[in-house]
Write an enzyme that holds these catalytic residues in place. Structure first.
Site, mmCIF file in Angstrom:
data_model
loop_
_atom_site.group_PDB
_atom_site.id
_atom_site.type_symbol
_atom_site.label_atom_id
_atom_site.label_comp_id
_atom_site.label_asym_id
_atom_site.label_seq_id
_atom_site.Cartn_x
_atom_site.Cartn_y
_atom_site.Cartn_z
ATOM 1 N N SER A 232 -99.377 51.710 45.248
ATOM 2 C CA SER A 232 -98.675 51.232 44.056
ATOM 3 C C SER A 232 -98.594 49.707 44.078
ATOM 4 O O SER A 232 -99.631 49.049 44.111
ATOM 5 C CB SER A 232 -97.305 51.904 43.975
ATOM 6 O OG SER A 232 -96.739 51.725 42.700
ATOM 7 N N ASP B 104 -99.266 61.398 37.888
ATOM 8 C CA ASP B 104 -98.515 60.236 38.359
ATOM 9 C C ASP B 104 -97.868 59.569 37.144
ATOM 10 O O ASP B 104 -98.553 59.114 36.227
ATOM 11 C CB ASP B 104 -99.532 59.313 39.034
ATOM 12 C CG ASP B 104 -98.953 57.998 39.507
ATOM 13 O OD1 ASP B 104 -97.965 57.530 38.918
ATOM 14 O OD2 ASP B 104 -99.518 57.441 40.465
ATOM 15 N N HIS C 104 -96.995 60.407 42.009
ATOM 16 C CA HIS C 104 -96.996 59.049 42.572
ATOM 17 C C HIS C 104 -96.383 58.988 43.971
ATOM 18 O O HIS C 104 -96.319 57.914 44.569
ATOM 19 C CB HIS C 104 -96.222 58.126 41.623
ATOM 20 C CG HIS C 104 -96.499 56.665 41.812
ATOM 21 N ND1 HIS C 104 -97.736 56.100 41.606
ATOM 22 C CD2 HIS C 104 -95.697 55.627 42.200
ATOM 23 C CE1 HIS C 104 -97.685 54.793 41.851
ATOM 24 N NE2 HIS C 104 -96.450 54.485 42.212
#
Lengths: 281, 281
Positions: free
Chosen positions: A149, A225, A259
């Site tokens: 991320s 996600d 995610h």
């Protein structure tokens, strides 16, 4: 550069250690986690840096990803820095999950009040490697970097702009084209100011047009996600820029994965083997 | 028995789910985590229960142990209950880390104020399996149980006293002989009262003299474990009782490992394969 060992646990015949040290780049204490594989007891080993995402500390990846199993097998040292300085005294540093504490974005801030402490790019690419080589049996000529991320963004930026330092590069669900997204614009305007041309030094999609990474970049992304669905990550934009500039990239889209760290733990073996193929020759 | 799904994440091609339901045994809402391996999409699979230690919820093991990798490979469902009811309104339930919330000790309490809600033995051995078979493709004839610390104690007690229900049994650093230890005496006197003869129904070292488990019991213990060093676990006492009564036990002492999840993650593969050898025939 004195290191303070906060805790140490045996893990896969190696050692999982947590440290604090005074960072000169950040002018603040910084925390990091380090996994020493069993091979490090008798030889110098490759070093793989993992950059974490928003709100994470050095603990999340080291507890949740299951990377030590493969680091031990392959003989790779893992270095997992915190995502920002903390308790610097900057007003408002803890007010937001996407700015300040836990959200350093791996940039060197040029704006007040952040610039006094938020020098994460220099910390990650210069100070931390120097500290590792000084204190641990890590090979300066065998370094790789990856992240998740915000940390995937950091890994792409650090890797692309330092092709002589990092031999291998990968990312989980990276923020791959931050300029123009809510997350990227908020962080970059706060840390770098309103001159958007300065932002390009920290946007992987911009950078890959100017820099060539020496090996294939591995990127994993889940289709469920929420950050991906909200168009905050934009890996396809990065992949397009790679294709245009001739950068080799292995982009894998995984159906149904979100995610979080259950996605990372599912694919961590592939990433460790990707890095080992390059670093452990 | 309605189930409320709190969250769901794809993991190793299976699904990591968190549920809440109203427990009739505990007369309170109870939480559990469940890992459905990919094989469960098309067939019924063996079920392995994991009982956690003091202060843990259903999250610790599911996040930290790395068990899903092997549960997915071997086709085993993992069921990870919380360690107690919570927010029951019992006065003082959150005052101590070794009594009340997070410290149910897997007993059926007979004493006020605990007996109104702390019926963890019945919950684990009767209500929860029934709920699993009703809602998920778990095989009632292929169940195993394991756990850590207080949960290792729980697994040994549940396994030994229900040899027809559980086919396989193992533990990480279990409280293996609670009577006479600070932890055991405090919990048992609060939950079971001062009549110490009632305590023997929940002391694995006492139980193994009366019950025979059908297969080898696997136990892993680290030598740098502070609970072990403080004589709160006493696995050797259990192993001696096993030898006297002819119970097969595989007790492994691991140099330098502590009481935490880095130890569990190191040896989780061995435990999953131990259970699979018995459950997946």
């Amino acid at each position: 550069m004195t290191l303070s060992l906060r805790s140490q646990s045996r893990c896969f015949n190696g050692s999982m250690n947590y440290y604090t040290h005074d960072s000169s780049a950040c002018n603040a204490p910084m925390n990091f986690a380090l996994y020493l594989p069993p091979q490090a007891q008798t030889q110098s080993v490759p070093v793989l840096y993992y950059l974490s995402g928003l709100t994470c500390s050095e603990e999340n990846f080291s507890i949740k990803a299951g990377a030590q199993r493969f680091a031990a097998e392959l003989g790779i040292m893992l270095v997992i820095p915190d995502t920002s300085p903390r308790r610097t005294g900057i007003v408002g540093e803890d007010d937001s999950i996407d700015l300040g504490s836990g959200a350093g974005f791996y940039v060197d801030a040029t704006q007040d009040p952040w610039k006094a402490h938020y020098q994460m790019y220099t910390y990650i690419t210069r100070e931390l490697p120097q500290l590792i080589w000084t204190h641990f049996p890590g090979r300066a000529d065998k370094q790789g970097i990856f992240g998740h991320s915000m940390g995937g963004h950091g890994a792409l930026v650090c890797g692309l702009t330092n092709p002589d330092k990092y031999l291998s590069l990968s990312a989980f669900a990276p923020i791959a084209a931050p300029i123009g997204t809510e997350l990227g614009d908020k962080a970059f305007s706060a840390y770098l100011g309103e001159n958007r041309s300065a932002w390009k030094a920290y946007d992987a999609t911009e950078l890959v047009r100017r820099y060539q990474f020496r090996d294939t970049i591995l990127i994993d992304q889940g289709t469920a996600d929420e950050y991906y669905e909200k168009q905050l990550l934009l890996p396809e934009k990065f992949v397009s820029a790679c294709k245009e500039s001739g950068q080799s990239v292995n982009f894998r889209l995984h159906r149904g994965y979100d995610h979080g760290y259950f996605m990372i733990s599912t694919f961590i073996e592939d990433h460790l083997r990707h890095h080992a193929r390059i670093l452990c020759q």
